[in-house]
Design an enzyme around this catalytic site. Structure first.
Site, PDB file in Angstrom:
ATOM      1  N   THR A  61       5.924  52.542 -28.240  1.00  0.00           N
ATOM      2  CA  THR A  61       5.575  53.926 -28.546  1.00  0.00           C
ATOM      3  C   THR A  61       5.481  54.096 -30.051  1.00  0.00           C
ATOM      4  OG1 THR A  61       6.840  54.544 -26.600  1.00  0.00           O
ATOM      5  CG2 THR A  61       6.321  56.312 -28.184  1.00  0.00           C
ATOM      6  N   GLU A 111       6.467  41.825 -29.856  1.00  0.00           N
ATOM      7  CA  GLU A 111       5.523  41.977 -30.968  1.00  0.00           C
ATOM      8  C   GLU A 111       5.505  40.706 -31.804  1.00  0.00           C
ATOM      9  OE1 GLU A 111       7.827  44.174 -30.195  1.00  0.00           O
ATOM     10  OE2 GLU A 111       6.853  46.113 -29.878  1.00  0.00           O
ATOM     11  N   ARG A 164       5.618  54.888 -37.239  1.00  0.00           N
ATOM     12  CA  ARG A 164       6.761  55.483 -36.540  1.00  0.00           C
ATOM     13  C   ARG A 164       8.047  55.169 -37.276  1.00  0.00           C
ATOM     14  NH1 ARG A 164       8.988  53.435 -30.548  1.00  0.00           N
ATOM     15  NH2 ARG A 164      11.174  53.707 -31.110  1.00  0.00           N
ATOM     16  N   ASN A 184       9.836  52.629 -19.344  1.00  0.00           N
ATOM     17  CA  ASN A 184       9.978  53.642 -20.386  1.00  0.00           C
ATOM     18  C   ASN A 184       8.708  53.838 -21.199  1.00  0.00           C
ATOM     19  OD1 ASN A 184      11.830  55.518 -21.676  1.00  0.00           O
ATOM     20  ND2 ASN A 184      11.571  54.230 -23.482  1.00  0.00           N
TER      21      ASN A 184
END
Lengths: 331, 1197
Positions: free
Chosen positions: B32, B65, B115, B1011
């Site tokens: 996210t 990642e 973020r 999630n």
């Protein structure tokens, strides 16, 4: 031996065909059934209710959690090809039609006029040679009387007949106050065939858990008798061709069905139990039986034991009931 | 020039659209708020969308990642045009590869929705913390401030990198830009082709590693040469800014949109200038337009290129007249001399000054400030304050703006009422529930307005931190000019409240402008609604002269077969009242959108929605607003007055959506929070709640076992206490012999229950005369709420069962233990929380929990309130979340600390035996702590010990005093989902298993990344559709249990509480009692499986009965006793796997898309299940000769 028969206007080499079962959706099985000599392929019903239910449930399951939580605005990939509707069934109709040479009869079980019409048209477009309308309906409402149920079936048939050019058979349940009257009305509404009868899948009860249990029992030859009686009653009195469905397991069963007037004999339980080859076996045995009994053709036998021609027509009527009860007592 | 078309998209889609069309290989990992970029790329490739060269890019999900970065590094070394998308911690994991990629001068672009980095807390929201952590990697850093720029700069980056050979990090603000829906001009393939130089593509491929002209990269170098070669790349970095500007110029010619690396906006002779990056620049720009029109000499420098930092270009863009500069950084670097952009600005100015090249008339004052951390609002009022600060004789430096820092007084004050939003912009806010479809409908509305009118449109959505009963707030703006207001609506001229209940919880009309339209979904009708409004709401309606409309949307929805989905109805109301479009046209467009949205979900859905649209207008009515307030009752307080002070003053404010008003001093400095706060957040989200019928109940406690939110609880109590019970409190004689003579009760927490229905589904006791009626039944909540609140209040006063008096722990008795995990924010019907709750019931008073990031860390630790709680002695789980990838190690570290403490305490205890007394020392050291009674006795001994050592002045005694509690055994749990355990954290998990220390690992296996929204993990079973496995996963689920078993020393259990609850309870006890490492792999049904979760338990049964999820326990203690360690707890499969699969959308999707493929995958699943069970059966039959050593003593039960 000439076993040929005419059902829904199709000239068939013999009357034996698999009835509506899940195998009608399985291309391999369909091919095997054709190889075994099936006179036609009847596909299982497309249930309109099921499509609507799945559509509502899936939409609910996918859309309700969506756009609720910042990190997960959806939980499934957005796939164009994912469509809830009759496409899956229609695609199978197309594939079955391409796979076999015999007539393909698609089946439809619907609840709304819209659904019947739309799906019947789509089935015809997908290549179905005929449609079997399954008017499975369980009246549970005390305000809904028999005539309402019957009228709706007639209306639906009329609408479907107007919408498609291919032949339409109606698969009946045995639970009408007057089957001959109902058959007559359907006949008037230009039903091309009547299939006797639908088998109801009635839930069982588990007395330990107090739950309903969905069980599926395959038919036995016992169930044939009900079909024989009503085939005999209708045979020769309607324009629609007649099919016997339910309880045909042996060659004797098949012969009885034809003698009481069946133009087509559908087999499901026997095929599921013994494999497609049983179609060939019954066909061969039928030819042998006819030869042995010096029939000139199947046609000669067709309807020979119906209400009009049977030597003891009262057996199909109420007198038989009284008679059997009395003899039972005497045993 | 290609024909221009306008699209309405968010920045994630805008950037991904370009990236996908300019790439050949895309390696990604969900995080996210960047996940959707990868998802779009995957979706496009799976739909055979081609790049500009006519081939379909490969999209590959990796295990982390770090893995994605490695994969793209490999791909670009081998000459494929590549990209990736990430954010936050994910970007940090890419840093090692970023150094390499830049060092090797490899053209490459990554797109980042910037973020916040996790520090004192995790935050999924936006700031530049993550990208700023990459400024030293050598990547060029290009910042987009708007959705249009995210689209445009993506192209400029992909084009320029080929020429510069410097790789690019293209970023934009997470959420504010990444998730903002805006109307932008679309770049066609032709535009892309005009920007990409084919000879550079060729040159790029020519540099690829290939055995046909082999080269070598990635050498190791020594002091003699490393430095020189490190400097050899300088010319490339020096040339990069100029090259980017060239491509910006070319882009300007193609599209008419001319960009600059450093873009000045404002008064040409500005004296005060703000320098900033990101979406905040638009808000600053909005202020400047207003202020310059008033004659103020203000301006702003938008920094688009942050690296390589072009000092000359930077200075040249600032007006020479400038006297004061404020540099705003959307990040915080504790302990630094200043935040990065500020430092760079200072360096640029100072260097120019030192070199005598300063362009400024006077040396400007330069100050730095922080804003917008974690998507903190940044409004024109704040911009005004920043300019005002610059006007001060001594402007505040190192300031913050947007908060009230009453601790170190960094913050600038601002006038919160200041508002300059243009009058020609329609500003509409909608309060809805996640489940009612409000956001989806609003996204449709934006598309309709954006694409069917000349208006520009902007949509931004605020979501809840809870996953059940979640509130959503939509902010929609429409206007004739591009919208620059990059902040939430502060003065709305339309407010839609889609849930009546919100009026009692939130200040819904707080932002209503005078004369605004207020649309309310009310069950009370036009006549009665007014009387049901809280006093404050009536006052606001009258004071602000609101035009008030009501509709009973649930009534319309129910009559048109829409269930709880009121989205279409409320959307129709909005168009009908707001007049944004002519009514007829609006309805036509809504229907068009419905057809598009629901067409593939079935004609019936479309029909029902159409009907809902048609029936809406007849049911929408304006309410004649009375002249005076008539209500006597106001909005109730958010939090009970009985709540602790901090909960009332801090969490309570956050619960009321007013957290922005809290000052710095309201918070601890280190991110520590008290546990046990969900009990104060009465969310009241269920419409129906379960009610217990003692006459039918068989006292099995299964309802409590399956409750995801610990809202249904049994207890046994002294009959004497029943005298004080309120009327209507239900209890019955306790049936079993263990607490003979006591009363038994089951009580529901009526305000905390989510109404999921799992308890009803599991209840085995039926009324014999009316089996539909069970021992627990759903009833509408409102009529019984007050009674049940009183019952619950009384229930809470009942003493809890004495843990040491419970003999055998089974399903029934386990539920008499107090849950120390309650009322979490998990989804209604969640299938994970039961395991977490059980853990806390059995071991919570001595448990440390390390929780991997994911659903369980969000429902376990997302503010305002958290579910882990304490018992009456003040003991309970201590919980922490480190990261996603490191959780096994994190928990392992906790164990090392606990073991060290225990060991040192033991050493001290022995050393201090003369003071403490040999008997006590012996009793403590030899204590049997294998039972609750044993633990209670040890606690008592330790209390005695602490009392004794407290009196001593010995340093050792003081140490022992602080460590003595570790002599009572602790249970360390490492909890996380399958994404952690199977994928990103697997390396650490494997290592921790290999170490065989006494830790317990609980894998909550939903078989998908829940999630982040349903991406495939290695736990995803064959045949299931997931994001990145859109055609249905073709490979089988990794057998994590078997991997763990391969060590021989690991306790392994595979459980599914919905199929066999007793086995679950046994597994937890065995895992805890086993002195080595244990892992429990727990089946968790999940909304990502796509069915109504009230059937979750049935699906668990089918999973086990079909062999898809075999149950077993592998206990090394059994092997030590000469038996087979593996014990299968589920029998041979009773049903085909397909019977399990057909009930879940994740499998059904494959069947619908490609029945043949489904049949094949189902067949493979069946074969795999059959093989797996045969394999386990054989393994379970293996008996190894009993070792001679006396190892059987502690054999498994």
């Amino acid at each position: 031996m000439d076993l040929s028969t005419t059902y829904l206007g199709f000239k068939l080499p013999h009357p034996i065909m698999p009835g509506a079962s899940p195998w009608g959706l399985d291309l391999d099985k369909v091919r095997q059934m054709e190889d075994a000599g099936a006179a036609a392929i009847v596909m299982p019903s497309l249930f309109e209710e099921q499509i609507i239910k799945e559509s509502l449930a899936t939409t609910d399951a996918m859309d309700t959690p969506a756009n609720s939580f910042a990190e997960a605005l959806s939980y499934f990939p957005n796939i164009e090809e994912f469509r809830i509707g009759p496409e899956e069934y229609l695609e199978t109709v197309r594939k079955v039609k391409a796979a076999v040479k015999v007539p393909v009869i698609a089946s439809l079980n619907g609840v709304t006029k819209g659904g019947w019409l739309d799906y019947a048209k789509l089935m015809a477009q997908a290549g179905a040679d005929a449609i079997e309308l399954n008017v499975y309906y369980l009246a549970t409402d005390m305000d809904e009387c028999g005539r309402d149920v019957e009228n709706r079936a007639i209306e639906l048939l009329t609408a479907v007949k107007a919408a498609v050019k291919i032949p339409v058979a109606v698969k009946l349940s045995p639970f009408y106050s007057s089957i001959p009257c109902m058959a007559g009305l359907l006949d008037k509404a230009k039903a091309d065939g009547l299939v006797l009868f639908n088998r109801f899948y009635q839930p069982d009860i588990n007395v330990e858990t107090l739950e309903m249990e969905r069980v599926l029992h395959l038919s036995t030859s016992e169930e044939l008798l009900l079909r024989l009686r009503w085939l005999a009653v209708l045979s020769g009195r309607v324009n629609a061709s007649l099919a016997c469905s339910g309880g045909v397991h042996t060659v004797a069963d098949a012969i009885k069905a034809v003698m009481t007037g069946a133009n087509a004999v559908q087999m499901v339980s026997a095929v599921l139990k013994n494999g497609p080859a049983v179609i060939k076996t019954i066909r061969t045995q039928m030819a042998e039986w006819l030869e042995k009994h010096e029939y000139s053709s199947l046609e000669q036998m067709q309807g020979s034991m119906n209400l009009a021609r049977s030597p003891d027509p009262s057996a199909y009527e109420r007198a038989n009931y009284v008679h059997i009860l009395q003899t039972w007592k005497a045993q | 020039m290609a024909e221009k078309s306008m699209i309405t998209v968010d920045a994630n889609e805008a950037a991904a659209s370009v990236a996908h069309r300019l790439s050949e290989v895309i390696a990604i990992y969900p995080i996210t708020p960047s996940s959707t970029m990868g998802e779009f790329a995957d979706e496009w490739s799976s739909r055979s969308k081609r790049n500009i060269w006519g081939t379909i890019p490969f999209v590959q999900e990796m295990q982390s990642e770090g893995g994605a970065a490695g994969a793209v590094h490999g791909a670009i070394q081998a000459g494929a045009l590549s990209t990736t998308f990430t954010a936050s911690q994910g970007l940090l994991l890419m840093i090692p590869n970023m150094y390499k990629i830049a060092g090797e001068l490899t053209p490459f672009v990554m797109h980042v929705s910037a973020r916040t980095l996790a520090t004192h807390a995790l935050s999924i929201f936006g700031d530049h913390g993550d990208v700023m952590a990459c400024r030293q990697t050598g990547f060029a850093m290009l910042c987009s401030n708007t959705v249009q720029e995210a689209h445009d700069f993506a192209l400029i980056a992909h084009a320029a990198t080929l020429k510069s050979r410097v790789p690019f990090l293209h970023f934009f603000d997470g959420w504010r830009t990444s998730a903002e829906v805006a109307k932008i001009s679309f770049l066609a393939d032709e535009d892309l082709r005009q920007m990409i130089d084919e000879d550079l593509v060729k040159a790029y491929r020519d540099r690829a590693l290939t055995p046909d002209h082999p080269l070598l990269r990635g050498t190791a170098q020594n002091p003699d040469t490393f430095f020189q070669q490190r400097e050899a790349c300088n010319p490339f970095f020096d040339a990069t800014p100029g090259m980017i500007q060239e491509y910006m110029d070319r882009f300007g010619k193609i599209t008419g949109r001319q960009y600059k690396l450093y873009s000045y906006e404002g008064h040409p002779q500005a004296e005060k200038v703000i320098i900033a990056m990101g979406s905040g620049c638009e808000t600053i720009g909005e202020y400047i337009e207003w202020a310059v029109a008033k004659g103020e000499k203000v301006g702003m420098l938008k920094v688009h290129l942050f690296r390589p930092f072009d000092m000359k270009g930077f200075l040249a863009a600032i007006p020479k007249t400038v006297k004061a500069v404020a540099v705003l950084d959307r990040t915080k670097e504790s302990g630094s001399a200043g935040e990065p952009l500020y430092q760079d600005a200072l360096t640029a100015v100072m260097e120019a000054r030192n070199e005598g090249t300063s362009p400024f008339a006077v040396d400007p004052k330069i100050v730095g400030g922080r804003f917008g951390l974690s998507s903190k609002e940044f409004t024109p009022a704040m911009v005004k304050a920043v300019y005002e600060n610059l006007g001060a004789a001594k402007p505040k430096n190192h300031f913050t703006i947007g908060i009230n820092d009453d601790v170190t007084h960094t913050s600038l004050a601002y006038d919160a009422e200041f508002d300059i939003e243009p009058a020609n912009v329609v500003r509409a806010m909608f309060y809805g529930l996640g489940a009612d479809g409000t956001v989806g409908a609003n996204k449709n509305s934006i598309k309709i307005i954006g694409e069917e009118t000349d208006n520009y449109a902007q949509g931004y959505f605020v979501y809840d931190s809870k996953k059940s009963g979640a509130i959503t707030i939509s902010h929609l703006r429409f206007g004739p000019k591009p919208i620059r207001s990059e902040y939430l609506i502060r003065r709305a001229n339309f407010i839609g409240c889609h849930q009546f209940g919100f009026l009692e919880k939130y200040d819904v009309l707080d932002t209503a402008a005078a004369g605004a339209v207020f649309l309310l979904n009310s069950p009370y009708g036009t006549e009665k609604t007014w009387d049901h409004l809280p006093r404050e709401v009536q006052q606001q309606i009258i004071d602000r002269k609101l035009i008030f409309y009501v509709i009973d949307a649930y009534d319309v929805a129910s009559k048109t077969g829409m269930g709880q989905r009121i989205n279409t109805i409320m959307q129709t109301c909005f168009f009908a009242i707001s007049g944004v479009l002519p009514r007829e046209e609006a309805i036509e467009q809504i229907k068009k959108a419905i057809k598009k949205t629901y067409g593939k979900k079935g004609e019936e859905i479309v029909k029902r929605n159409f009907q809902a649209v048609d029936d809406t207008l007849a049911n929408l009515h304006e309410v004649k607003v009375p002249a005076k307030v008539t209500a006597t009752v106001g909005r109730p307080p958010t939090v009970s007055p009985q709540a602790p002070e901090q909960v009332r003053n801090v969490q309570g404010v956050m619960m009321a959506n007013k957290g922005d008003s809290l000052p710095v001093s309201a918070f601890g400095a280190d991110g520590t929070w008290p546990t046990g706060t969900t009990k104060w957040e009465k969310r009241n989200i269920a419409l129906e709640i379960p009610v217990w019928d003692p006459a039918i109940c068989i006292q099995c406690n299964k309802c409590s076992m399956v409750c995801p939110h610990a809202t249904i609880r049994p207890n046994v109590f002294d009959p004497a206490l029943a005298a004080k019970a309120p009327e209507g409190f239900r209890s019955v004689d306790y049936k079993a012999p263990d607490f003979k003579g006591m009363k038994f009760t089951v009580q529901v927490a009526p305000e905390d229950c989510t109404g999921c229905g799992l308890c009803i589904s599991v209840c085995p006791a039926k009324d014999k005369a009316n089996p539909k009626h069970k021992a627990i039944n759903m009833e509408p909540k409102l009529p019984i709420l007050e009674r049940e609140k009183a019952n619950w209040a009384f229930f809470e006063t009942l003493p809890k069962v004495d843990r040491s008096k419970i003999g055998k722990v089974d399903v029934k008795s386990s539920q008499l233990f107090e849950p120390l995990f309650e009322y979490s924010g998990a989804c209604a019907g969640c299938g994970e929380t039961q395991y977490v709750k059980l853990l806390t019931q059995l071991f919570g008073d001595r448990a440390l929990i390390a929780n991997a990031t994911g659903c369980s860390s969000i429902y376990g630790g997302n503010l305002p309130t958290t579910p882990y709680t304490k018992n009456k002695d003040g003991r309970g789980p201590a919980w922490a979340n480190s990261l996603f990838e490191d959780n096994a190690e994190f928990g392992f570290g906790m164990r090392l600390a606990v073991d060290k403490h225990a060991e040192y305490a033991t050493e001290l205890l022995k050393a201090l035996a003369p003071q403490v007394g040999d008997d006590l020392v012996k009793a403590i050291l030899e204590a049997d702590q294998s039972s609750e009674a044993g633990i209670a006795a040890q606690r008592e001994r330790v209390a005695g010990l602490k009392a004794k050592v407290a009196k001593s002045s010995d340093v050792k005694a003081a140490h022992l005093g602080t460590l003595a509690d570790y002599l009572v055994k602790k249970s360390v749990w490492i909890v996380g989902g399958d994404g952690w355990a199977y994928d990103i954290g697997f390396g650490g998990l494997d290592h921790v298993i290999a170490m065989n220390r006494n830790v317990n690992i609980l894998v909550l296996d939903t078989e998908v990344y829940s999630n982040t929204g349903g991406q495939a993990s290695k736990a995803t079973p064959i045949g299931a559709v997931a994001k990145f496995a859109a055609a249905g996963k073709a490979t089988g689920k990794k057998d994590l249990g078997m991997i763990a078993m391969s060590y021989g020393h690991c306790y392994v259990a595979r459980v599914a509480f919905g199929a066999k609850d007793i086995q679950t309870v046994q597994a937890f006890q065995e895992a805890d009692s086993y002195q080595g490492v244990s892992i429990i792999i727990a089946y968790a049904h999940c909304i990502a499986h796509g069915y109504d979760l009230k059937f979750g338990l049935d699906q668990q049964k089918l999973a086990v009965d079909s062999g898809q999820w075999p149950l077993y326990r592998y206990d090394p203690r059994r092997a030590a006793a000469g038996e087979s360690a593996l014990k299968l707890d589920s029998g041979a499969p009773k049903i085909p796997v397909s019977e399990y699969m057909q009930n879940e959308t994740r499998f059904r999707m494959v069947e619908k898309i490609d029945p043949k493929r489904f049949a094949e995958l189902a067949k493979s699943a069946q074969e795999a299940a059959t093989k797996r069970i045969a394999f386990y059966e054989q393994l379970a039959a293996v008996n190894i000769a009993k070792p001679k050593a006396d190892g059987a003593k502690d054999a498994a039960q």
